[in-house]
Design an enzyme around this catalytic site. Structure first.
Site, PDB file in Angstrom:
ATOM      1  N   THR A 148      27.782  78.976  18.904  1.00  0.00           N
ATOM      2  CA  THR A 148      27.500  78.078  20.021  1.00  0.00           C
ATOM      3  C   THR A 148      26.984  76.723  19.540  1.00  0.00           C
ATOM      4  OG1 THR A 148      26.134  77.772  21.984  1.00  0.00           O
ATOM      5  CG2 THR A 148      25.183  79.121  20.250  1.00  0.00           C
ATOM      6  N   SER A 190      17.118  79.288  23.965  1.00  0.00           N
ATOM      7  CA  SER A 190      16.927  80.541  24.711  1.00  0.00           C
ATOM      8  C   SER A 190      17.008  81.679  23.705  1.00  0.00           C
ATOM      9  CB  SER A 190      18.032  80.721  25.768  1.00  0.00           C
ATOM     10  OG  SER A 190      19.265  81.046  25.137  1.00  0.00           O
ATOM     11  N   TYR A 192      19.065  84.091  23.811  1.00  0.00           N
ATOM     12  CA  TYR A 192      20.493  84.219  23.481  1.00  0.00           C
ATOM     13  C   TYR A 192      20.878  83.244  22.370  1.00  0.00           C
ATOM     14  CZ  TYR A 192      25.193  82.451  23.465  1.00  0.00           C
ATOM     15  OH  TYR A 192      26.395  81.964  23.029  1.00  0.00           O
TER      16      TYR A 192
HETATM   17  P1  NAD Z   1      31.622  87.822  27.950  1.00  0.00           P
HETATM   18  O1  NAD Z   1      30.305  88.452  28.226  1.00  0.00           O
HETATM   19  O2  NAD Z   1      32.545  87.591  29.074  1.00  0.00           O
HETATM   20  O3  NAD Z   1      32.396  88.679  26.834  1.00  0.00           O
HETATM   21  C1  NAD Z   1      31.752  89.353  25.792  1.00  0.00           C
HETATM   22  C2  NAD Z   1      32.415  90.729  25.647  1.00  0.00           C
HETATM   23  O4  NAD Z   1      31.798  91.429  24.572  1.00  0.00           O
HETATM   24  C3  NAD Z   1      32.243  91.570  26.918  1.00  0.00           C
HETATM   25  O5  NAD Z   1      33.486  92.068  27.348  1.00  0.00           O
HETATM   26  C4  NAD Z   1      31.290  92.696  26.474  1.00  0.00           C
HETATM   27  O6  NAD Z   1      31.549  93.895  27.158  1.00  0.00           O
HETATM   28  C5  NAD Z   1      31.567  92.768  24.980  1.00  0.00           C
HETATM   29  N1  NAD Z   1      30.433  93.271  24.189  1.00  0.00           N
HETATM   30  C6  NAD Z   1      29.141  92.829  24.209  1.00  0.00           C
HETATM   31  N2  NAD Z   1      28.401  93.578  23.358  1.00  0.00           N
HETATM   32  C7  NAD Z   1      29.225  94.484  22.791  1.00  0.00           C
HETATM   33  C8  NAD Z   1      29.034  95.538  21.851  1.00  0.00           C
HETATM   34  N3  NAD Z   1      27.833  95.837  21.358  1.00  0.00           N
HETATM   35  N4  NAD Z   1      30.118  96.280  21.472  1.00  0.00           N
HETATM   36  C9  NAD Z   1      31.348  96.006  21.979  1.00  0.00           C
HETATM   37  N5  NAD Z   1      31.588  95.042  22.893  1.00  0.00           N
HETATM   38  C10 NAD Z   1      30.532  94.289  23.288  1.00  0.00           C
HETATM   39  O7  NAD Z   1      31.316  86.454  27.173  1.00  0.00           O
HETATM   40  P2  NAD Z   1      32.312  85.238  26.858  1.00  0.00           P
HETATM   41  O8  NAD Z   1      31.992  84.141  27.770  1.00  0.00           O
HETATM   42  O9  NAD Z   1      33.687  85.737  26.725  1.00  0.00           O
HETATM   43  O10 NAD Z   1      31.772  84.819  25.426  1.00  0.00           O
HETATM   44  C11 NAD Z   1      32.336  85.406  24.248  1.00  0.00           C
HETATM   45  C12 NAD Z   1      31.657  84.837  23.019  1.00  0.00           C
HETATM   46  O11 NAD Z   1      31.841  83.425  22.988  1.00  0.00           O
HETATM   47  C13 NAD Z   1      30.156  85.086  23.009  1.00  0.00           C
HETATM   48  O12 NAD Z   1      29.744  85.473  21.729  1.00  0.00           O
HETATM   49  C14 NAD Z   1      29.578  83.748  23.397  1.00  0.00           C
HETATM   50  O13 NAD Z   1      28.333  83.573  22.770  1.00  0.00           O
HETATM   51  C15 NAD Z   1      30.597  82.768  22.870  1.00  0.00           C
HETATM   52  N6  NAD Z   1      30.600  81.518  23.674  1.00  0.00           N
HETATM   53  C16 NAD Z   1      30.887  81.542  25.009  1.00  0.00           C
HETATM   54  C17 NAD Z   1      30.860  80.350  25.749  1.00  0.00           C
HETATM   55  C18 NAD Z   1      31.124  80.300  27.239  1.00  0.00           C
HETATM   56  O14 NAD Z   1      30.960  79.216  27.837  1.00  0.00           O
HETATM   57  N7  NAD Z   1      31.544  81.397  27.861  1.00  0.00           N
HETATM   58  C19 NAD Z   1      30.551  79.150  25.082  1.00  0.00           C
HETATM   59  C20 NAD Z   1      30.252  79.164  23.724  1.00  0.00           C
HETATM   60  C21 NAD Z   1      30.290  80.375  23.021  1.00  0.00           C
HETATM   61  N1  USQ Z   2      22.821  73.774  34.820  1.00  0.00           N
HETATM   62  C1  USQ Z   2      22.648  73.081  36.007  1.00  0.00           C
HETATM   63  N2  USQ Z   2      22.988  73.707  37.161  1.00  0.00           N
HETATM   64  C2  USQ Z   2      23.513  74.972  37.196  1.00  0.00           C
HETATM   65  C3  USQ Z   2      23.713  75.660  35.982  1.00  0.00           C
HETATM   66  C4  USQ Z   2      23.342  75.033  34.802  1.00  0.00           C
HETATM   67  O1  USQ Z   2      22.181  71.946  36.034  1.00  0.00           O
HETATM   68  O2  USQ Z   2      23.811  75.463  38.289  1.00  0.00           O
HETATM   69  C5  USQ Z   2      22.461  73.117  33.550  1.00  0.00           C
HETATM   70  C6  USQ Z   2      21.515  73.918  32.673  1.00  0.00           C
HETATM   71  O3  USQ Z   2      20.170  73.714  33.022  1.00  0.00           O
HETATM   72  C7  USQ Z   2      21.890  73.391  31.294  1.00  0.00           C
HETATM   73  C8  USQ Z   2      23.375  73.070  31.412  1.00  0.00           C
HETATM   74  O4  USQ Z   2      23.644  72.976  32.809  1.00  0.00           O
HETATM   75  O5  USQ Z   2      21.224  72.187  31.054  1.00  0.00           O
HETATM   76  C9  USQ Z   2      24.282  74.101  30.788  1.00  0.00           C
HETATM   77  O6  USQ Z   2      24.037  75.378  31.343  1.00  0.00           O
HETATM   78  P1  USQ Z   2      25.167  76.521  31.320  1.00  0.00           P
HETATM   79  O7  USQ Z   2      24.624  77.723  32.012  1.00  0.00           O
HETATM   80  O8  USQ Z   2      26.446  75.961  31.790  1.00  0.00           O
HETATM   81  O9  USQ Z   2      25.357  76.784  29.734  1.00  0.00           O
HETATM   82  P2  USQ Z   2      24.435  77.509  28.651  1.00  0.00           P
HETATM   83  O10 USQ Z   2      23.302  78.229  29.255  1.00  0.00           O
HETATM   84  O11 USQ Z   2      24.107  76.493  27.612  1.00  0.00           O
HETATM   85  O12 USQ Z   2      25.388  78.612  28.033  1.00  0.00           O
HETATM   86  C10 USQ Z   2      26.813  78.534  28.025  1.00  0.00           C
HETATM   87  C11 USQ Z   2      27.338  79.930  27.691  1.00  0.00           C
HETATM   88  C12 USQ Z   2      26.882  80.317  26.282  1.00  0.00           C
HETATM   89  C13 USQ Z   2      27.305  79.245  25.295  1.00  0.00           C
HETATM   90  C14 USQ Z   2      26.785  77.878  25.712  1.00  0.00           C
HETATM   91  C15 USQ Z   2      27.382  76.763  24.858  1.00  0.00           C
HETATM   92  O13 USQ Z   2      26.892  80.872  28.647  1.00  0.00           O
HETATM   93  O14 USQ Z   2      27.461  81.570  25.928  1.00  0.00           O
HETATM   94  O15 USQ Z   2      26.829  79.538  24.009  1.00  0.00           O
HETATM   95  O16 USQ Z   2      27.239  77.591  27.074  1.00  0.00           O
HETATM   96  S1  USQ Z   2      26.238  75.477  24.596  1.00  0.00           S
HETATM   97  O17 USQ Z   2      25.657  75.076  25.879  1.00  0.00           O
HETATM   98  O18 USQ Z   2      26.977  74.385  23.994  1.00  0.00           O
HETATM   99  O19 USQ Z   2      25.205  75.991  23.746  1.00  0.00           O
END
Ligand code: NAD
Ligand code: USQ
Length: 421
Positions: A148, A190, A192
């Site tokens: 991330t 966070s 996470y």
């Molecule tokens: P998601 O929660 O939709 O998908 C994650 C999947 O992993 C789920 O299907 C869950 O069941 C599975 N999983 C979790 N723990 C597990 C375990 N112990 N064993 C097997 N399966 C397991 O999340 P996503 O949005 O698809 O994100 C995927 C990855 O990308 C994450 O690592 C997240 O940190 C990263 N990421 C997501 C975003 C975003 O905006 N969604 C942004 C940046 C990075």
């Molecule tokens: N935010 C608002 N209003 C909302 C929701 C969020 O203002 O209704 C703000 C939050 O306070 C924050 C920003 O928007 O400042 C981003 O929040 P987000 O929930 O869209 O994203 P974040 O919590 O950072 O997490 C998400 C994914 C995570 C990934 C991350 C990438 O859930 O898995 O790692 O984006 S990054 O933000 O670049 O770290």
């Protein structure tokens, strides 16, 4: 290059599912592994994807029907069932492992003691088990991990954030200068994000000690839902989270506008974040899969982002498009009210990424999905209620901030790590 055997960990999730389909569509032999914990968290929180997602077996059958290509899947918890996972890996012997399998919501990770512990236990054990299994089995699989942008923190460095490493120069007592590339000092916002910072150290160790080939993709916030492949059949539709725990900011704004809910800008909206469209997520993973680092080289860290925008700019964009009202609500998170963010994405651009940039026209697709399924939206689940600390809890007007200190109100057995599939 084409035709690798690829294991997608977390392949039932928001990023993993369309990535698995994309890699399959371009000729790779794809297997999904997932413990379905994300679906259980939906039940635990009383939420559901805006889009109706089919069970995993129905999804892969639909893919075979439209593409003629087979994706096998296995349900294994890679954090808890090490031996089952290692046996599975030994049999499959993948060329590449794409690792999405972690608990990824920052608000969920801050709900309370149980979720903090679950997020750390799950994410650290998942990543470490992958590394240990590869080492123990002597497999040379290339590991591509989804990290991330949040590991860098959002303090506004004043310069372009490099890709993972910071060049430093230290002068010793004799006046000799030493140059080093160190991991960029991490500043997670966070629990996470903290797990992603810790992942980086695990990767550094195993790349160094065991010559493991690792690519860590520091991804920004993903927006959009559908990709070329998920549009091919209704049963392939991707999940779409909009609730206060899992919904990410732009997708939430689009859903809010579909139901006439004010756009929930946290604080001043001056938070600048990095964004990427889901279609580019799958393309970037393809590029990473095709370009593994050499064995013995440091972890290859790429910033997987298209552009940076302020939260209030996003709200303005959506409001102009839909007429939605913007509400500046108390921020539940402890984060800077405003920050600069200037990020390098040179590596992925050099590999051929021509990123999709946010423009009103590109929101039509997601807006259409938000409207199509608006009857499935539970308005009560829209507000973000998880406060980062006691101070933030008071700002939200929570009278009893005990929940913040003592964990959430739901019982142990509701934690997905502690329930049977
Ligand atoms: P998601 O929660 O939709 O998908 C994650 C999947 O992993 C789920 O299907 C869950 O069941 C599975 N999983 C979790 N723990 C597990 C375990 N112990 N064993 C097997 N399966 C397991 O999340 P996503 O949005 O698809 O994100 C995927 C990855 O990308 C994450 O690592 C997240 O940190 C990263 N990421 C997501 C975003 C975003 O905006 N969604 C942004 C940046 C990075
Ligand atoms: N935010 C608002 N209003 C909302 C929701 C969020 O203002 O209704 C703000 C939050 O306070 C924050 C920003 O928007 O400042 C981003 O929040 P987000 O929930 O869209 O994203 P974040 O919590 O950072 O997490 C998400 C994914 C995570 C990934 C991350 C990438 O859930 O898995 O790692 O984006 S990054 O933000 O670049 O770290």
């Amino acid at each position: 290059m084409i035709g690798k055997k690829i294991l997608v960990l977390g392949g039932d999730g928001f990023c993993g599912w369309p990535t698995a389909l994309h890699l399959s569509s371009i000729g790779h032999d794809v297997t999904i592994l997932d413990n379905l914990s994300r679906r259980r968290i939906d039940l635990e929180l009383g939420i559901r994807s805006l889009t109706p997602i089919e069970p995993i077996d129905v999804r892969v059958e639909a893919w075979e029907e439209v593409s003629g290509k087979r994706i096998d899947y296995a349900v294994i918890d890679i954090a808890r069932d090490y031996q089952e996972f290692a046996d599975f890996l030994e049999e499959l012997r993948p060329d590449t492992i794409v690792h999405f399998a972690e608990q990824r919501a920052a608000p969920y990770s801050m709900r309370g003691a149980k979720e903090k512990r679950y997020t750390v236990d799950n994410n650290m054990a998942a990543t470490h088990n992958v590394l240990v299994a590869l080492t123990e089995l002597g497999l040379d699989s290339h590991l591509v991990h989804l990290g991330t942008m949040g590991v860098y923190g959002y303090s506004g460095a004043g310069f372009e954030l490099p890709e993972g490493y910071l060049p430093v120069e230290v002068t010793d007592d004799e006046g000799q200068r030493h140059k080093r590339d160190i991991l960029y000092p991490t500043n997670p916002g966070s629990v996470y994000h903290l797990t992603k910072s810790l992942d980086q150290l695990l990767f550094q160790f195993y790349a160094n000690n065991d010559k493991m080939r690792i690519t860590d993709l520091h991804q920004g916030i993903v927006w959009g839902t559908q990709t070329r492949e998920t549009r091919r059949h209704p049963a392939l539709v991707n999940r779409f989270d909009y609730d206060g725990e899992y919904g990410t900011v732009l997708n939430r704004f689009l859903v809010e506008s579909a139901v006439g809910h004010p756009l929930t800008v946290h604080g001043t909206g001056g938070q600048t974040r990095a964004f990427i469209n889901i279609q580019d997520t799958v393309r970037c993973v393809e590029l990473a899969v095709n370009n593994p680092p050499e064995a013995g080289s440091p972890v290859k860290i790429l910033n997987q982002v298209a552009e940076t925008l302020e939260v209030k700019e996003l709200a303005q964009l959506v409001s102009t498009l839909t007429g939605a009202e913007i509400a500046y609500v108390p921020n539940p998170r402890r984060e800077a009210e405003a920050n600069d963010l200037n990020v390098s994405n040179r590596h992925l651009r050099a590999l051929g990424l021509d990123p999709i940039l946010l423009a009103a026209g590109l929101l039509d697709d997601t807006l259409e999905i938000s409207s199509r399924y608006k009857d499935r939206i539970n308005l009560a689940k829209i507000p973000a209620r998880t406060a980062w600390n006691e101070d933030r809890s008071h700002a939200l007007g929570n009278d009893d901030s005990a929940g913040v200190k003592n964990g959430s109100t739901h019982p142990d057995e509701n934690c997905p790590s502690q329930r049977a599939a």
